[in-house]
Motif scaffolding. Structure first.
Motif, PDB file in Angstrom:
ATOM      1  N   VAL A 104       9.098  32.083  42.916  1.00 28.06           N
ATOM      2  CA  VAL A 104       8.314  33.207  41.886  1.00 28.06           C
ATOM      3  C   VAL A 104       9.044  33.053  40.402  1.00 28.06           C
ATOM      4  CG1 VAL A 104       7.316  35.520  41.089  1.00 28.06           C
ATOM      5  CG2 VAL A 104       6.889  34.490  43.433  1.00 28.06           C
ATOM      6  N   GLU A 105      10.471  33.224  40.575  1.00 29.62           N
ATOM      7  CA  GLU A 105      11.067  33.218  39.448  1.00 29.62           C
ATOM      8  C   GLU A 105      10.907  31.823  38.589  1.00 29.62           C
ATOM      9  OE1 GLU A 105      12.069  36.281  42.208  1.00 29.62           O
ATOM     10  OE2 GLU A 105      12.126  34.145  42.533  1.00 29.62           O
ATOM     11  N   ASP A 106      10.924  30.704  39.447  1.00 25.06           N
ATOM     12  CA  ASP A 106      10.674  29.310  38.826  1.00 25.06           C
ATOM     13  C   ASP A 106       9.434  29.161  38.084  1.00 25.06           C
ATOM     14  OD1 ASP A 106      13.086  28.554  39.997  1.00 25.06           O
ATOM     15  OD2 ASP A 106      12.293  27.769  41.770  1.00 25.06           O
ATOM     16  N   PHE A 107       8.362  29.778  38.672  1.00 28.01           N
ATOM     17  CA  PHE A 107       7.111  29.838  37.995  1.00 28.01           C
ATOM     18  C   PHE A 107       7.074  30.412  36.699  1.00 28.01           C
ATOM     19  CE2 PHE A 107       2.691  30.964  37.594  1.00 28.01           C
ATOM     20  CZ  PHE A 107       2.032  29.783  37.645  1.00 28.01           C
ATOM     21  N   ASP A 108       7.396  31.891  36.795  1.00 33.11           N
ATOM     22  CA  ASP A 108       7.225  32.805  35.914  1.00 33.11           C
ATOM     23  C   ASP A 108       8.227  32.314  34.536  1.00 33.11           C
ATOM     24  OD1 ASP A 108       5.608  34.377  37.226  1.00 33.11           O
ATOM     25  OD2 ASP A 108       7.257  35.855  37.578  1.00 33.11           O
ATOM     26  N   HIS A 109       9.213  31.711  35.055  1.00 32.31           N
ATOM     27  CA  HIS A 109      10.375  31.285  33.904  1.00 32.31           C
ATOM     28  C   HIS A 109       9.488  30.171  33.018  1.00 32.31           C
ATOM     29  CE1 HIS A 109      13.804  30.348  31.381  1.00 32.31           C
ATOM     30  NE2 HIS A 109      13.895  29.099  32.318  1.00 32.31           N
ATOM     31  N   VAL A 110       8.691  29.127  33.638  1.00 32.81           N
ATOM     32  CA  VAL A 110       8.169  28.291  33.097  1.00 32.81           C
ATOM     33  C   VAL A 110       7.001  28.810  32.200  1.00 32.81           C
ATOM     34  CG1 VAL A 110       6.994  25.957  33.219  1.00 32.81           C
ATOM     35  CG2 VAL A 110       9.107  26.097  34.289  1.00 32.81           C
ATOM     36  N   ILE A 111       6.014  29.549  32.855  1.00 36.79           N
ATOM     37  CA  ILE A 111       5.175  30.283  32.072  1.00 36.79           C
ATOM     38  C   ILE A 111       5.493  31.046  30.984  1.00 36.79           C
ATOM     39  CG2 ILE A 111       3.090  31.913  32.397  1.00 36.79           C
ATOM     40  CD1 ILE A 111       2.565  28.923  33.865  1.00 36.79           C
ATOM     41  N   ASN A 112       6.536  31.857  31.166  1.00 37.38           N
ATOM     42  CA  ASN A 112       6.945  32.504  29.985  1.00 37.38           C
ATOM     43  C   ASN A 112       7.605  31.877  28.900  1.00 37.38           C
ATOM     44  OD1 ASN A 112       6.087  34.986  31.415  1.00 37.38           O
ATOM     45  ND2 ASN A 112       8.344  35.151  32.208  1.00 37.38           N
ATOM     46  N   THR A 113       8.359  30.759  29.091  1.00 41.29           N
ATOM     47  CA  THR A 113       9.023  29.939  28.090  1.00 41.29           C
ATOM     48  C   THR A 113       7.679  29.283  27.463  1.00 41.29           C
ATOM     49  OG1 THR A 113      10.948  29.981  29.362  1.00 41.29           O
ATOM     50  CG2 THR A 113      10.667  28.325  27.563  1.00 41.29           C
ATOM     51  N   ASN A 114       6.967  28.570  28.222  1.00 41.76           N
ATOM     52  CA  ASN A 114       5.927  27.756  27.429  1.00 41.76           C
ATOM     53  C   ASN A 114       4.782  28.538  26.960  1.00 41.76           C
ATOM     54  OD1 ASN A 114       7.777  25.959  28.542  1.00 41.76           O
ATOM     55  ND2 ASN A 114       6.407  24.962  29.950  1.00 41.76           N
ATOM     56  N   LEU A 115       3.902  29.330  27.787  1.00 39.84           N
ATOM     57  CA  LEU A 115       2.765  29.796  27.528  1.00 39.84           C
ATOM     58  C   LEU A 115       2.746  31.383  26.838  1.00 39.84           C
ATOM     59  CD1 LEU A 115      -0.491  29.551  27.507  1.00 39.84           C
ATOM     60  CD2 LEU A 115      -0.230  30.440  29.820  1.00 39.84           C
ATOM     61  N   ARG A 116       3.621  32.189  27.451  1.00 39.53           N
ATOM     62  CA  ARG A 116       3.759  33.377  27.027  1.00 39.53           C
ATOM     63  C   ARG A 116       4.249  33.406  25.379  1.00 39.53           C
ATOM     64  NH1 ARG A 116       7.064  38.650  29.467  1.00 39.53           N
ATOM     65  NH2 ARG A 116       7.237  39.950  27.431  1.00 39.53           N
ATOM     66  N   SER A 117       5.226  32.270  25.212  1.00 39.08           N
ATOM     67  CA  SER A 117       5.982  32.332  23.987  1.00 39.08           C
ATOM     68  C   SER A 117       4.676  31.608  23.130  1.00 39.08           C
ATOM     69  CB  SER A 117       6.933  31.288  23.883  1.00 39.08           C
ATOM     70  OG  SER A 117       6.505  29.889  24.300  1.00 39.08           O
ATOM     71  N   THR A 118       3.962  30.905  23.332  1.00 38.49           N
ATOM     72  CA  THR A 118       2.784  30.421  22.527  1.00 38.49           C
ATOM     73  C   THR A 118       2.063  31.651  22.100  1.00 38.49           C
ATOM     74  OG1 THR A 118       2.578  28.332  23.701  1.00 38.49           O
ATOM     75  CG2 THR A 118       0.710  29.007  22.343  1.00 38.49           C
ATOM     76  N   PHE A 119       1.513  32.360  22.757  1.00 42.72           N
ATOM     77  CA  PHE A 119       0.704  33.854  22.515  1.00 42.72           C
ATOM     78  C   PHE A 119       1.714  34.828  21.545  1.00 42.72           C
ATOM     79  CE2 PHE A 119       0.929  38.355  24.250  1.00 42.72           C
ATOM     80  CZ  PHE A 119       0.006  38.765  23.348  1.00 42.72           C
ATOM     81  N   LEU A 120       3.084  34.969  21.944  1.00 42.65           N
ATOM     82  CA  LEU A 120       3.815  35.987  21.282  1.00 42.65           C
ATOM     83  C   LEU A 120       4.125  35.571  19.756  1.00 42.65           C
ATOM     84  CD1 LEU A 120       6.124  37.097  23.876  1.00 42.65           C
ATOM     85  CD2 LEU A 120       4.221  38.427  23.032  1.00 42.65           C
TER      86      LEU A 120
END
Length: 254
Positions: free
Chosen positions: A102-118
């Motif tokens: 879960v940590e692997d998945f969240d790390h990529v989503i946060n870095t790639n997608l959440r950062s786009t939003f923020l």
């Protein structure tokens, strides 16, 4: 090339290496003020020195809201405005589904997608006040069009960027802000080089143009989306892959 870019200000995230480095340098060549953003301040400052006196470095983890707000504040304080955002920050570690945490998945989503939003949200007050803005996302063919074993989290993040972009384009249009995305194929960067010569040769052989892409191939497209001349284009994607997604099979390449 495009006079409308002269003396404008761009923020480039993930700009210390690879495609982001190429994008930052291309903006510098076009005469923009460039805020080079990386997790490492020393790396960002080195890139800024290479670009010239109209560039400066800033350290930020763009998966965090406070960091994105500080990034925009720095650009405004140093250059007076933010006209363009190149949301390029991203990672692509490999993990098969059975081994992915879960940590692997969240790390990529946060870095790639959440950062786009923020990062997009952070630049909006300045762009809305100016009645002008250009936002360009670095997506990928992996996820929106193709798949590759070990990159399901990466693919999800890149497909997610495009879903975000299409609705954002509708919301932002009334403010004179466009948002578009480039979708690179296999580009010769440090990350791809690390996958070995055999992988590079196999990828080049699958591309109709028979070569891997360069960071300049991507940077030139990002630059175009950033111009006033591209002002009637929003919510769109540009695949830059040498024709990689076109053949039905390897037999089509002859």
């Amino acid at each position: 090339m495009f006079e409308s870019l002269q003396k404008r200000t761009v923020i480039v995230t993930g700009a210390s290496r690879g495609i982001g480095l190429g994008i930052a340098k291309r903006y510098g060549q076009a005469g923009l003020n460039v805020l080079v953003v990386s997790r490492s301040l020393s790396d960002a400052e080195q890139v800024a020195r290479d670009i010239g006196p109209h560039a400066s470095g800033f350290a930020a983890d763009v998966s965090q809201e406070d960091a994105c707000l500080a990034m925009v504040q720095a650009a405004v304080e140093r250059y007076g405005s933010v006209d363009v955002l190149a949301a390029n920050a991203g990672i692509f570690p490999s993990a098969r589904l059975g081994d992915m945490s879960v940590e692997d998945f969240d790390h990529v989503i946060n870095t790639n997608l959440r950062s786009t939003f923020l990062s997009t949200k952070a630049v909006l007050p300045v762009m809305k006040a100016n009645g002008f803005g250009r936002i360009v996302l670095t997506s990928s063919i992996t996820g929106p069009i193709t798949g590759y074993p070990g990159w399901s989290h990466y693919a999800a993040s890149k497909a997610g960027q495009l879903g975000f972009m299409r609705t954002a384009a509708i919301e932002l249009a009334a403010h004179g802000i466009t948002i578009n995305a480039v979708m690179p194929g296999n580009i010769l960067t440090e990350g791809l080089a690390g996958m070995g010569e055999q992988y590079q040769a196999e990828m080049a052989a699958s591309i109709p143009l028979r070569r891997l892409g360069s960071v300049e191939d991507i940077a030139n497209a990002v630059l175009f989306f950033s111009t006033r001349e591209a002002g009637f284009i929003t919510g769109q994607t540009l695949v830059i892959d040498g024709g990689q997604v076109l053949p039905e099979s390897s037999a089509a390449l002859g």
